[in-house]
Enzyme design. Structure first.
Site, PDB file in Angstrom:
ATOM      1  N   HIS A 194       0.816  -1.223   0.000  1.00 47.39           N
ATOM      2  CA  HIS A 194       0.000   0.000   0.000  1.00 47.39           C
ATOM      3  C   HIS A 194       0.848   1.272   0.000  1.00 47.39           C
ATOM      4  CE1 HIS A 194      -3.697  -2.156   0.352  1.00 47.39           C
ATOM      5  NE2 HIS A 194      -3.448  -2.621   1.567  1.00 47.39           N
ATOM      6  N   ASP A 236      -2.876 -10.536  -2.420  1.00 47.12           N
ATOM      7  CA  ASP A 236      -3.471  -9.995  -1.194  1.00 47.12           C
ATOM      8  C   ASP A 236      -4.913  -9.585  -1.492  1.00 47.12           C
ATOM      9  OD1 ASP A 236      -4.108  -7.698   0.780  1.00 47.12           O
ATOM     10  OD2 ASP A 236      -2.224  -8.465   1.584  1.00 47.12           O
ATOM     11  N   HIS A 291      -6.489  -7.083  -0.475  1.00 50.38           N
ATOM     12  CA  HIS A 291      -6.575  -5.639  -0.674  1.00 50.38           C
ATOM     13  C   HIS A 291      -5.678  -5.246  -1.839  1.00 50.38           C
ATOM     14  CE1 HIS A 291      -7.460  -6.318   3.654  1.00 50.38           C
ATOM     15  NE2 HIS A 291      -8.445  -5.461   3.393  1.00 50.38           N
ATOM     16  N   ASP A 321      -4.772 -12.719   3.268  1.00 43.74           N
ATOM     17  CA  ASP A 321      -6.023 -12.259   3.865  1.00 43.74           C
ATOM     18  C   ASP A 321      -7.244 -12.510   2.988  1.00 43.74           C
ATOM     19  OD1 ASP A 321      -4.896 -10.429   2.148  1.00 43.74           O
ATOM     20  OD2 ASP A 321      -4.986  -8.730   3.532  1.00 43.74           O
TER      21      ASP A 321
END
Length: 309
Positions: A125, A162, A164, A246
């Site tokens: 991120h 991931d 996200h 995740d």
């Protein structure tokens, strides 16, 4: 040749607030899992600190200085609502980026077949000049730039599973035809990026968003029909995996229902592409994964796949 696992105890010293999902117990769980006798053949080493000259290939020196200067002597400092600095955070971030650099060196030199870097904080991120989403430095981007600068890699593929979307990695390489960023992720979900229409300046950004409730069938279809064909056509000199776990069905931060068999399958498929295009060179970097049992099982399956087990 073997699989190398890289970590460092200093990554446990990056502290987050009580109840925060990105916590030191994640690394403790991974260490426990990889102590099992089935992983006895792994090579193991410690993550060095990344040199600043490697970090500033991705992040401006002013940003690096800002993070270092903001690191507290005691307590916690909030970078944003989700991201904190503690006294051990800056060194942990250097080790996390340095682990990726060291993995690239070992894999590109042919000393090991592939590598998994079990460090924290995660990285995908982190944008060029913004720390966010639990991430300080963008470890995958730093590793890719290092592979290009030090090992002459002309094309690097970064595959991010991931749950996200890796907005930071996409941001860094948006205008760079030499790096392909590919991602499966839940959408809509934090950070709100990753639409199909986000394709980069050279059509080298490949997003394959999933919907809440999707599971292994949908994930494997996205990999088979979108991600793997584009990666294979790109013919990378190195494959980097942003390995967030995740999307596991147990994870509390999302609603995708993968299990450890799905992560093992995806790992093996990406290794097939690497075998075809770059002598099997794969570097995998830990990103998310916040249910400890799901994380441990998934990392075990991922590393076993890297070991060709």
């Amino acid at each position: 040749m073997t699989t190398l696992v890289i970590s460092h105890a200093k990554c446990l010293e990056h502290q987050t607030p009580f109840g925060h999902p990105e916590r030191a117990d994640r690394l403790r769980m991974i260490t426990h899992v990889l102590e099992h006798e089935r992983f006895a053949d792994l090579a193991r080493d410690e993550a060095p600190e990344a040199p600043v000259e490697a970090i500033i290939r991705v992040h401006p020196s002013e940003f690096v200085d800002k993070l270092q200067n903001a690191t507290p002597f005691v307590g916690l400092v909030h970078v944003d609502g989700d991201t904190t600095l503690s006294p051990g955070s800056y060194e942990a971030a250097l080790r996390s980026a340095g682990g990726g650099i060291f993995a690239v060196d070992e894999v590109m030199a042919g000393k090991v077949s592939n590598a998994f870097v079990a460090t924290r904080p995660p990285g995908h991120h982190a944008e060029t000049a913004t720390a966010m989403g639990f991430c300080l430095f963008n470890n995958a981007a730093i590793a890719a730039r290092h592979a290009q600068a030090r090992h002459g890699a002309e094309r690097v593929a970064i595959m991010d599973f991931d749950v996200h979307h890796g907005n930071g990695t996409q941001d860094v390489f948006w205008s760079d035809a030499s790096v392909m960023y590919l991602s499966t992720h839940e959408m809509p979900l934090y950070p709100g990026t990753g639409a199909l229409s986000e394709t980069g300046a050279h059509n080298q950004i490949v997003n394959a968003p999933l919907r809440a409730g999707d599971g292994g069938d949908e994930f494997r279809e996205a990999m088979d029909t979108v991600i793997l064909p584009r990666m294979r056509a790109f013919r990378p000199d190195l494959v980097i995996i942003s390995a967030g776990f995740d999307a596991h069905e147990r994870d509390p931060l999302a609603n995708i229902n993968l299990n450890e068999a799905d992560f093992a399958w995806a790992t093996k498929r990406m290794m097939e592409v690497a075998d075809e295009s770059c002598g099997g060179r794969v570097v995998s970097l830990l990103e998310g994964g916040y249910d400890l049992e799901g994380l441990g099982r998934s990392v075990g399956a991922h590393v076993m796949a890297l070991m060709r087990g």
